[in-house]
Design an enzyme around this catalytic site. Sequence first.
Site, PDB file in Angstrom:
ATOM      1  N   GLY A   1     -12.693  -4.338   1.223  1.00  0.00           N
ATOM      2  CA  GLY A   1     -14.117  -4.029   1.356  1.00  0.00           C
ATOM      3  C   GLY A   1     -14.577  -2.970   0.367  1.00  0.00           C
TER       4      GLY A   1
ATOM      5  NE  ARG B   1      -4.284  -1.655   1.742  1.00  0.00           N
ATOM      6  CZ  ARG B   1      -5.171  -2.123   2.601  1.00  0.00           C
ATOM      7  NH1 ARG B   1      -4.929  -2.066   3.893  1.00  0.00           N
ATOM      8  NH2 ARG B   1      -6.302  -2.634   2.178  1.00  0.00           N
TER       9      ARG B   1
ATOM     10  N   GLY C   1      -8.640  -8.587   0.264  1.00  0.00           N
ATOM     11  CA  GLY C   1      -7.407  -8.733   1.022  1.00  0.00           C
ATOM     12  C   GLY C   1      -6.785 -10.118   0.911  1.00  0.00           C
TER      13      GLY C   1
ATOM     14  CE  LYS D   1     -18.870 -15.069   8.416  1.00  0.00           C
ATOM     15  NZ  LYS D   1     -18.913 -13.925   9.350  1.00  0.00           N
TER      16      LYS D   1
HETATM   17  P1  ADP Z   1     -11.150 -11.733   0.441  1.00  0.00           P
HETATM   18  O1  ADP Z   1     -10.397 -11.146   1.608  1.00  0.00           O
HETATM   19  O2  ADP Z   1     -10.238 -12.014  -0.720  1.00  0.00           O
HETATM   20  O3  ADP Z   1     -12.355 -10.944   0.066  1.00  0.00           O
HETATM   21  P2  ADP Z   1     -12.613 -13.506   2.174  1.00  0.00           P
HETATM   22  O4  ADP Z   1     -12.174 -12.695   3.343  1.00  0.00           O
HETATM   23  O5  ADP Z   1     -14.027 -13.481   1.788  1.00  0.00           O
HETATM   24  O6  ADP Z   1     -11.681 -13.177   0.900  1.00  0.00           O
HETATM   25  O7  ADP Z   1     -12.287 -15.047   2.452  1.00  0.00           O
HETATM   26  C1  ADP Z   1     -10.996 -15.518   2.715  1.00  0.00           C
HETATM   27  C2  ADP Z   1     -11.033 -16.668   3.669  1.00  0.00           C
HETATM   28  O8  ADP Z   1     -11.913 -17.686   3.241  1.00  0.00           O
HETATM   29  C3  ADP Z   1      -9.669 -17.299   3.790  1.00  0.00           C
HETATM   30  O9  ADP Z   1      -9.180 -17.089   5.104  1.00  0.00           O
HETATM   31  C4  ADP Z   1      -9.925 -18.784   3.504  1.00  0.00           C
HETATM   32  O10 ADP Z   1      -9.236 -19.643   4.385  1.00  0.00           O
HETATM   33  C5  ADP Z   1     -11.406 -18.899   3.729  1.00  0.00           C
HETATM   34  N1  ADP Z   1     -11.977 -20.041   3.005  1.00  0.00           N
HETATM   35  C6  ADP Z   1     -11.952 -20.287   1.688  1.00  0.00           C
HETATM   36  N2  ADP Z   1     -12.517 -21.475   1.403  1.00  0.00           N
HETATM   37  C7  ADP Z   1     -12.923 -22.006   2.568  1.00  0.00           C
HETATM   38  C8  ADP Z   1     -13.576 -23.219   2.949  1.00  0.00           C
HETATM   39  N3  ADP Z   1     -13.923 -24.128   2.029  1.00  0.00           N
HETATM   40  N4  ADP Z   1     -13.842 -23.417   4.257  1.00  0.00           N
HETATM   41  C9  ADP Z   1     -13.490 -22.488   5.181  1.00  0.00           C
HETATM   42  N5  ADP Z   1     -12.874 -21.338   4.897  1.00  0.00           N
HETATM   43  C10 ADP Z   1     -12.586 -21.093   3.605  1.00  0.00           C
HETATM   44 MG    MG Z   2     -10.733 -11.203   3.744  1.00  0.00          MG
END
Ligand code: ADP
Ligand code: MG
Length: 394
Positions: free
Chosen positions: A371, A36, A348, A198
């Site tokens: 976000g 960043r 992230g 989620k």
């Molecule tokens: P980003 O930060 O890229 O938007 P998220 O915060 O939504 O992504 O999700 C990232 C997390 O999701 C990671 O810590 C990863 O371990 C978890 N994750 C991905 N697939 C699974 C799964 N099948 N079961 C549990 N956690 C998962």
């Molecule tokens: Mg995340």
Amino acid sequence: MNKRSVRDLDVGGKRVLVRVDFNVPVKNGQVTDDTRIRRALPTIRHLLENGARPVLISHRGRPKGEPDPKYAMDPVAKRLEELLGVPVLKLDAAVGQEVEEALKNRNAEGGVVLLENSRFYPGETKNAPEFAEQLATLADLYVDDAFGAAHRAHATTVGVAERLPAAAGLLMEDEIDYLDKVLLNPERPFVAILGGAKVSDKLGVIESLLSVADTLLIGGAMCFTFFKAQGFEVGKSLVEDEYVEEAGRLMNEAGEGLVLPVDIVVAKRMEETASAKVVRVGEIPENTMGLDIGPETVERFGEHIMGARTVFWNGPMGVFEIDAFARGTEGVARAVAGSGATSIVGGGDSVAAVSKLGLEEAMSYISTGGGASLEYVEGKELPGIAVLPNKEDA
Ligand code: ADP
Ligand code: MG
């Protein structure tokens, strides 16, 4: 971008307050990921080259509206100075008499000033008028380069922008231009990939991407809520029961535009040592949980990605932090990197996964906004962008 840009401003000799996103991780007094900071350099250099006197401000971490040495900006100042090659004066406050004195006594050759963490002040997150007013007295102009904080209506992103002539920084401009390219005018086929933890975090994003993308590939933990909606056994996989119905509705509406995994890597525990195996969707044993997409899914997703001209990716395909469940994310990352498509990665953890694989350079654009980029994709108006004047008002 139709917002006024820092390039439209006459900054020579002016003091310019720049909201940057220096919310970086620090360990033992060292910045452990300076992405960043590096991404803010073009705007800072532009200002210096044009004779401005930049005064930078950012939040870092979540201090509770009062000074907390753990979140002081000193390590950031040190790293910034190394990267910039120009002196960085770090002040121990963000507003007040001492800051005003320190700024008054500086000439244009003095390099840049970095103020203390904005969240050491309770007025920051409340967007308190008094705090915004104090910030505004520090400068002649305001530039917002903190795309990652643009979804927050805080004093340093909104309040001060209302009180000074304002413009977007070069990073902010890039972020908006790339996301607009995907959302408003993508070269097709446009393939979107969503994963992560989620469904509830990303319902709006799913809906928005379903309307603009030709194909939406879904992996990560969120696919299990969709499988449950189809009546499949999902074992101990992460499911959000309150969203099963919604997932079913989205699937019906999307038809073939929404592509789910066909095989899944399951294990009894979320641990490196847990023996992992691949099963077909619909055959997940009750006592296991799905932790990654399987190899056949990687291949199928890869075919969609290889045919794409535009790719937007958010959310890892599995628990990539553990090597045993990282292959799906790696496979998808390599496909995106090799696709030749315009590729944009946001989020992230997704960005962390790409950088862990050393594939940053192979992507067209990596968004610094977690976000914020998701809210942008959802079509929400981000307060930090909305407050900036349009070009024609300039
Ligand atoms: P980003 O930060 O890229 O938007 P998220 O915060 O939504 O992504 O999700 C990232 C997390 O999701 C990671 O810590 C990863 O371990 C978890 N994750 C991905 N697939 C699974 C799964 N099948 N079961 C549990 N956690 C998962
Ligand atoms: Mg995340």
